[in-house]
Every structure is written in structure tokens, then in C-alpha cells.
Design a protein around this motif. Structure first.
Motif, PDB file in Angstrom:
ATOM      1  N   GLY A  20     -38.424 -19.277  32.906  1.00 58.76           N
ATOM      2  CA  GLY A  20     -38.381 -20.434  33.792  1.00 58.76           C
ATOM      3  C   GLY A  20     -37.030 -21.097  33.935  1.00 58.76           C
ATOM      4  N   TRP A  21     -35.985 -20.560  33.312  1.00 60.67           N
ATOM      5  CA  TRP A  21     -34.656 -21.154  33.465  1.00 60.67           C
ATOM      6  C   TRP A  21     -33.583 -20.151  33.061  1.00 60.67           C
ATOM      7  N   ASP A  22     -32.372 -20.419  33.534  1.00 62.44           N
ATOM      8  CA  ASP A  22     -31.208 -19.705  33.029  1.00 62.44           C
ATOM      9  C   ASP A  22     -30.046 -20.674  32.947  1.00 62.44           C
ATOM     10  N   SER A  23     -29.084 -20.333  32.126  1.00 62.49           N
ATOM     11  CA  SER A  23     -27.948 -21.213  31.887  1.00 62.49           C
ATOM     12  C   SER A  23     -26.688 -20.381  31.746  1.00 62.49           C
ATOM     13  N   THR A  24     -25.687 -20.695  32.540  1.00 58.90           N
ATOM     14  CA  THR A  24     -24.399 -20.015  32.451  1.00 58.90           C
ATOM     15  C   THR A  24     -23.454 -20.915  31.675  1.00 58.90           C
ATOM     16  N   ARG A  25     -23.037 -20.457  30.518  1.00 62.18           N
ATOM     17  CA  ARG A  25     -22.210 -21.238  29.611  1.00 62.18           C
ATOM     18  C   ARG A  25     -20.742 -21.020  29.970  1.00 62.18           C
ATOM     19  N   LEU A  26     -20.183 -21.966  30.709  1.00 65.17           N
ATOM     20  CA  LEU A  26     -18.802 -21.835  31.172  1.00 65.17           C
ATOM     21  C   LEU A  26     -17.784 -22.211  30.103  1.00 65.17           C
ATOM     22  N   LEU A  27     -18.115 -23.183  29.265  1.00 70.54           N
ATOM     23  CA  LEU A  27     -17.282 -23.549  28.120  1.00 70.54           C
ATOM     24  C   LEU A  27     -18.162 -23.533  26.877  1.00 70.54           C
ATOM     25  N   LEU A  28     -17.654 -22.930  25.816  1.00 68.41           N
ATOM     26  CA  LEU A  28     -18.401 -22.817  24.568  1.00 68.41           C
ATOM     27  C   LEU A  28     -17.569 -23.333  23.396  1.00 68.41           C
ATOM     28  N   GLU A  29     -18.171 -23.390  22.239  1.00 74.31           N
ATOM     29  CA  GLU A  29     -17.496 -23.881  21.043  1.00 74.31           C
ATOM     30  C   GLU A  29     -16.164 -23.174  20.828  1.00 74.31           C
ATOM     31  N   GLY A  30     -16.121 -21.880  21.062  1.00 76.30           N
ATOM     32  CA  GLY A  30     -14.900 -21.105  20.862  1.00 76.30           C
ATOM     33  C   GLY A  30     -13.744 -21.512  21.760  1.00 76.30           C
ATOM     34  N   ASP A  31     -14.038 -22.252  22.814  1.00 76.02           N
ATOM     35  CA  ASP A  31     -12.971 -22.725  23.709  1.00 76.02           C
ATOM     36  C   ASP A  31     -12.255 -23.951  23.144  1.00 76.02           C
ATOM     37  N   LYS A  32     -12.790 -24.532  22.054  1.00 69.84           N
ATOM     38  CA  LYS A  32     -12.156 -25.647  21.333  1.00 69.84           C
ATOM     39  C   LYS A  32     -11.909 -26.874  22.211  1.00 69.84           C
ATOM     40  N   MET A  33     -12.887 -27.205  23.065  1.00 67.10           N
ATOM     41  CA  MET A  33     -12.785 -28.394  23.921  1.00 67.10           C
ATOM     42  C   MET A  33     -13.548 -29.589  23.337  1.00 67.10           C
ATOM     43  N   GLY A  34     -14.348 -29.369  22.306  1.00 65.88           N
ATOM     44  CA  GLY A  34     -15.126 -30.455  21.709  1.00 65.88           C
ATOM     45  C   GLY A  34     -16.483 -30.655  22.358  1.00 65.88           C
ATOM     46  N   PHE A  35     -16.780 -29.902  23.397  1.00 65.34           N
ATOM     47  CA  PHE A  35     -18.070 -29.932  24.075  1.00 65.34           C
ATOM     48  C   PHE A  35     -18.267 -28.579  24.732  1.00 65.34           C
ATOM     49  N   SER A  36     -19.501 -28.286  25.124  1.00 64.98           N
ATOM     50  CA  SER A  36     -19.753 -27.098  25.940  1.00 64.98           C
ATOM     51  C   SER A  36     -20.258 -27.563  27.297  1.00 64.98           C
ATOM     52  N   PHE A  37     -20.029 -26.719  28.304  1.00 64.17           N
ATOM     53  CA  PHE A  37     -20.371 -27.059  29.685  1.00 64.17           C
ATOM     54  C   PHE A  37     -21.115 -25.882  30.290  1.00 64.17           C
ATOM     55  N   GLU A 100     -36.236 -25.646  42.863  1.00 64.33           N
ATOM     56  CA  GLU A 100     -35.232 -25.186  41.896  1.00 64.33           C
ATOM     57  C   GLU A 100     -34.225 -26.297  41.634  1.00 64.33           C
ATOM     58  N   LEU A 101     -33.997 -26.594  40.385  1.00 62.26           N
ATOM     59  CA  LEU A 101     -32.983 -27.563  39.976  1.00 62.26           C
ATOM     60  C   LEU A 101     -31.724 -26.815  39.558  1.00 62.26           C
ATOM     61  N   VAL A 102     -30.585 -27.276  40.021  1.00 56.78           N
ATOM     62  CA  VAL A 102     -29.292 -26.781  39.549  1.00 56.78           C
ATOM     63  C   VAL A 102     -28.616 -27.961  38.877  1.00 56.78           C
ATOM     64  N   LEU A 103     -28.293 -27.790  37.602  1.00 61.07           N
ATOM     65  CA  LEU A 103     -27.837 -28.890  36.756  1.00 61.07           C
ATOM     66  C   LEU A 103     -26.527 -28.530  36.070  1.00 61.07           C
ATOM     67  N   ALA A 104     -25.630 -29.498  35.972  1.00 59.70           N
ATOM     68  CA  ALA A 104     -24.412 -29.359  35.182  1.00 59.70           C
ATOM     69  C   ALA A 104     -24.658 -30.074  33.863  1.00 59.70           C
ATOM     70  N   CYS A 105     -24.491 -29.362  32.742  1.00 56.56           N
ATOM     71  CA  CYS A 105     -24.868 -29.886  31.429  1.00 56.56           C
ATOM     72  C   CYS A 105     -23.692 -29.825  30.460  1.00 56.56           C
ATOM     73  N   CYS A 106     -23.543 -30.891  29.669  1.00 57.24           N
ATOM     74  CA  CYS A 106     -22.553 -30.929  28.591  1.00 57.24           C
ATOM     75  C   CYS A 106     -23.282 -31.129  27.273  1.00 57.24           C
ATOM     76  N   PHE A 107     -22.869 -30.378  26.246  1.00 58.01           N
ATOM     77  CA  PHE A 107     -23.431 -30.517  24.906  1.00 58.01           C
ATOM     78  C   PHE A 107     -22.329 -30.892  23.916  1.00 58.01           C
ATOM     79  N   ASN A 108     -22.680 -31.821  23.011  1.00 57.14           N
ATOM     80  CA  ASN A 108     -21.809 -32.197  21.929  1.00 57.14           C
ATOM     81  C   ASN A 108     -22.676 -32.285  20.675  1.00 57.14           C
ATOM     82  N   PRO A 109     -22.401 -31.552  19.592  1.00 58.96           N
ATOM     83  CA  PRO A 109     -21.313 -30.600  19.500  1.00 58.96           C
ATOM     84  C   PRO A 109     -21.534 -29.426  20.448  1.00 58.96           C
TER      85      PRO A 109
END
Length: 132
Positions: A20-37, A100-109
């Protein structure tokens, strides 16, 4: 500088899919930005319960219609383009998509990209070494 194309990322392991969903992780922990997008798509007609006990998440609706229900209070809010919600209390919630929802999501950590939702709708805590 990090530059990534969403369509290219969807052709790699940065695209995480579930029922029921998919997520494309454009920024991850390994990118060292302090958040994922992430850009997440929720399939029309589906409903999902999540509770990020170890992460804060903010979500901005790019397109589509749906709702978010705070499962602690029963309060429901409409989701439509231009609406943001932030799970500042690790809120257990139900996200439902009318279209269909298209969402921009940020996670911390930030997430690593390998997380899967556990039975309770959460991700496991981030590894301690990721914050050292």
C-alpha cells in the motif's frame, strides 16, 4: 553537495516498497545531513497505522487527498496539498489515502534506508554509533 534525481533513485535500492505504499529515500543517514528525506506514495484506498517511537517525522503533502488520525485522541485532520503534519510526540497515527498521496517526509534521527516497519508500526531505534 549532494544532487539526486527522484526518478533515478526509484530505480535503485533507495526505493522501499510495502503493502500500500512506497518510499524513495533521497537522503539517508550515510549522507551525514542529520535527517533523512523521502518522497512517499500512499496507494489510494489504503490505511496504515504507524508510530515512530524512536524518530520524529514531519510530512508535507505534495498531492492527493486523505486524512491523519491521532490514535490517542481520535482527532482526525484532512491531508491535502499544502498541509504539513509533524509527529513531535512520537504520535501513534492512522494515515488514510482517499486518492494517491504523494508526501515529502523528513526523519530525525535519519534512517539508514534498511528499516522496515515492525508489527507496532515503528522503526527500531537508530544505532548508537550513528550518533557518535
Amino acid at each position: 553537495m549532494i544532487v539526486r534525481d527522484l526518478n533515478d533513485a526509484r530505480k535503485t535500492d533507495r526505493l522501499v516498497t510495502a503493502d500500500g505504499w512506497d518510499s524513495t529515500r533521497l537522503l539517508l543517514e550515510g549522507d551525514k545531513m542529520g535527517f533523512s528525506f523521502h518522497i512517499t506514495r500512499i496507494t489510494a484506498g489504503t490505511s496504515h497505522v504507524f508510530e515512530y517511537k524512536h524518530h520524529f517525522e514531519s510530512v508535507y503533502c505534495i498531492s492527493g487527498q486523505g486524512s491523519i488520525e491521532d490514535l490517542a485522541t481520535g482527532q482526525t485532520h484532512p491531508i491535502r496539498p499544502g498541509v504539513i503534519y509533524a509527529l513531535n510526540l512520537h504520535d501513534r497515527h492512522r494515515l488514510s489515502a482517499s486518492t494517491e498521496l504523494v508526501l515529502a517526509c523528513c526523519f530525525n534521527p535519519p534512517v539508514t534506508g534498511q528499516e522496515v516497519h515492525r508489527e507496532d508500526g515503528s522503526y527500531a531505534p537508530a544505532p548508537e554509533e550513528a550518533h557518535a
